[in-house]
Write an enzyme that holds these catalytic residues in place. Structure first.
Site, PDB file in Angstrom:
ATOM      1  N   MET A   1     -13.698  11.438  56.338  1.00  0.00           N
ATOM      2  CA  MET A   1     -14.288  12.549  57.059  1.00  0.00           C
ATOM      3  C   MET A   1     -14.256  13.961  55.894  1.00  0.00           C
ATOM      4  O   MET A   1     -13.851  14.528  56.073  1.00  0.00           O
ATOM      5  CB  MET A   1     -13.250  12.667  58.219  1.00  0.00           C
ATOM      6  N   PRO A   2     -15.309  13.456  55.428  1.00  0.00           N
ATOM      7  CA  PRO A   2     -15.926  14.607  54.083  1.00  0.00           C
ATOM      8  C   PRO A   2     -15.923  15.981  54.546  1.00  0.00           C
ATOM      9  O   PRO A   2     -16.115  16.217  56.116  1.00  0.00           O
ATOM     10  CB  PRO A   2     -17.035  14.182  53.903  1.00  0.00           C
ATOM     11  N   HIS A   3     -15.463  17.195  54.332  1.00  0.00           N
ATOM     12  CA  HIS A   3     -14.956  18.684  54.624  1.00  0.00           C
ATOM     13  C   HIS A   3     -15.648  19.555  53.386  1.00  0.00           C
ATOM     14  O   HIS A   3     -15.383  18.649  52.333  1.00  0.00           O
ATOM     15  CB  HIS A   3     -13.768  18.774  54.650  1.00  0.00           C
TER      16      HIS A   3
END
Length: 77
Positions: A1-3
């Site tokens: 889950m890249p932010h």
């Protein structure tokens, strides 16, 4: 889950910010193979007079071990 968090000097339009966020999400999908629904992008405007104290010193110079692209405007060493 890249932010992805982008801090930049204030002055860009909302349209520019939206376009940047969309393109960054596309790059994350292409490079990491992430699903679009798992990516989030935030943009924080920083006043020019605060850049050195709020961003450069603590986040660029102070975290050089995690910096994958160094700025050309100042030394981080």
């Amino acid at each position: 889950m890249p932010h992805v968090l982008v801090k930049m000097m204030e002055g860009r339009s909302e349209e520019q910010k939206k376009q940047l966020a969309e393109k960054m999400a596309g790059v994350v999908m292409a490079v990491l193979g992430s699903d679009e629904g798992s990516i989030s992008v935030a943009i924080e405007d920083v006043p020019a007079g605060r850049w050195e104290f709020d961003v450069f010193v603590p986040e660029i110079k102070g975290r050089k071990e995690s910096l994958y692209k160094r700025p050309g405007y100042a030394s981080v060493d």
